[in-house]
Design an enzyme around this catalytic site. Sequence first.
Site, PDB file in Angstrom:
ATOM      1  N   GLU A   1      17.879   1.095  18.451  1.00 36.12           N
ATOM      2  CA  GLU A   1      17.553   1.262  17.041  1.00 36.12           C
ATOM      3  C   GLU A   1      16.303   0.475  16.702  1.00 36.12           C
ATOM      4  OE1 GLU A   1      22.113   2.059  15.436  1.00 36.12           O
ATOM      5  OE2 GLU A   1      21.084   0.217  14.848  1.00 36.12           O
TER       6      GLU A   1
ATOM      7  N   HIS B   1      17.979   0.841   3.117  1.00 36.63           N
ATOM      8  CA  HIS B   1      17.956   1.653   4.336  1.00 36.63           C
ATOM      9  C   HIS B   1      16.911   2.750   4.156  1.00 36.63           C
ATOM     10  CE1 HIS B   1      19.102   4.063   7.769  1.00 36.63           C
ATOM     11  NE2 HIS B   1      19.876   3.074   8.162  1.00 36.63           N
TER      12      HIS B   1
ATOM     13  N   ARG C   1      13.418  -2.259   9.419  1.00 32.05           N
ATOM     14  CA  ARG C   1      13.762  -1.474   8.231  1.00 32.05           C
ATOM     15  C   ARG C   1      12.899  -1.787   7.013  1.00 32.05           C
ATOM     16  NH1 ARG C   1      20.404  -1.438   8.561  1.00 32.05           N
ATOM     17  NH2 ARG C   1      20.543   0.028  10.311  1.00 32.05           N
TER      18      ARG C   1
ATOM     19  N   HIS D   1      21.146  -0.866   0.755  1.00 36.81           N
ATOM     20  CA  HIS D   1      22.028  -0.748   1.921  1.00 36.81           C
ATOM     21  C   HIS D   1      22.757  -2.029   2.289  1.00 36.81           C
ATOM     22  CE1 HIS D   1      23.529   0.606   5.761  1.00 36.81           C
ATOM     23  NE2 HIS D   1      22.797  -0.242   6.430  1.00 36.81           N
TER      24      HIS D   1
ATOM     25  N   ARG E   1      17.582  -7.859   7.901  1.00 38.33           N
ATOM     26  CA  ARG E   1      18.560  -7.731   8.992  1.00 38.33           C
ATOM     27  C   ARG E   1      18.084  -6.765  10.062  1.00 38.33           C
ATOM     28  NH1 ARG E   1      22.623  -4.113  10.166  1.00 38.33           N
ATOM     29  NH2 ARG E   1      22.500  -3.045   8.145  1.00 38.33           N
TER      30      ARG E   1
END
Length: 530
Positions: free
Chosen positions: A113, A236, A282, A343, A378
Amino acid sequence: MKITSDFLVIGSGIAGLAYALKVADQGQVAVVTKRTVEETATSRAQGGIAAVSAKNDSFAEHIEDTMVAGAFLSDEEVVRLVVEGGPDAIRDLVSWGVQFNRKQDRSFDLTREGGHSHRRILHYQDLTGREIERALVEAIRSHPNINLYEEHIAIDLITARRHGGKNEDRCLGAYVLDIANREVVTFGAPITVLATGGAGKVYLYTCNPDIATGDGVAMAYRAGATVANMEFMQFHPTTLFHPHAKSFLISEAVRGEGAVLKRSDGTPFMESYHQLKDLAPRDIVARAIDNEMKVRGEDNVFLDISHRSADYIKDRFPHIYSTCLSYGIDMTREPIPVVPAAHYLCGGVRVDHWGETDLPNLFAIGETSCTGLHGANRLASNSLLEGAVYAERAAQRCLERHRDIDTRYPSVPAWDCGNATDSDEEVVVAHNWDEIRRCMWNYVGIVRSNKRLVRARRRIQMIQDEITDYYWDFFVTSDLVELRNIATVAELIVRCALERKESRGLHYTIDYPETDDANWKRPTLVRKPF
């Protein structure tokens, strides 16, 4: 009514249930959850859980990826203990019955990811969180020492200081509303654990479940615990954009398996924003999409994985494929329209390395806590990892503490409703709920300014004054409890955002566009004055 236990757990996601299983052999555990036990953010986690397990991977590289994603605001010691605790956390999950996807040789089928330098994400198709929740729920339901209280919403923590305690302050349990019976129940426990999840519902658009109203953060703040880094709300980048879809998340793993973000004319754009292109962290991707939409005056961008084979897409992402198809979007043939949405809360109740807050005997684990792991942003799939690792660490400390506590069940007063009456003006709750969420989305979103933040602070304060009057005049309801909490969390986000005079990670302000390590490479702390 009063219920006592050795351990009170508020919340039923990975952190709360894993903790309950860890301590249940040594005492009675009460697990309080405000909806059904399965209705959690954990259940919605699609991508997976990050943990070093491949031979070509290392703890050092996972630590570096986490520090980079967190804009170097992460506590490196915490990052190390969480990353190195990953393999044990995976073994615990497997022992409780979690089925991760494996290859033919029985090794884990790892995916990658955004922000990760290796394939290190363990998953179960694209329903990892649901599989983890299933296994943990089955385990707690079969344990004789765990009592589950569904449809119970915590109102406030009970502390010694507020109830005449002359010694050092400590947490004694919580007042909890039994929603079905409209009765406030006193839950007394020498140790209380907040595992209530995040606060995405503070914003108008979120991929969080409806339960994500920041309850743990709000209750801990009102009780006197320190809260940290609330300005870092992660948006997100890729949520399904469709008039009938309720903010359905398109997992980061889709980009990890080769999906490309494109403009409406089919042009990829991430290479203009970051060297990792579509696998950038992100915060970078969300700001890039926000900028593309504003510059071009468009409502969304597109995520395209149609170059992969249809069989592969259906096998790897069955849930995302079937959900998109239900809205008339065939991701094997066409790009998916996406937009960012609130998110994950990277801040929360400040805790030490064992998950304890600065209010003794009150612990916070999972998204409701601020351990120092995430810093300013994060890293994908570190959330489930943190929840599992800190469940273990908190359990260790609580079991040590439990052996030293003389009185198992603290004496706490019953709930006093005063002169409250039934409300005939519930429209006030609905109106204020909507106004807070729109205010936060418009003024405290992906890109901020002092002017917008001051405007938000002023409006939220006015709403809080109304809520306070309403709260003391009428009997509590679950809607009122949640409204009170999102107002508190909104205030904390704005206060922290105004205090941090730099741009770092998820906090980007046009008034201070540069990062200022000299003055701001530190957490933003807030504590309620008494």
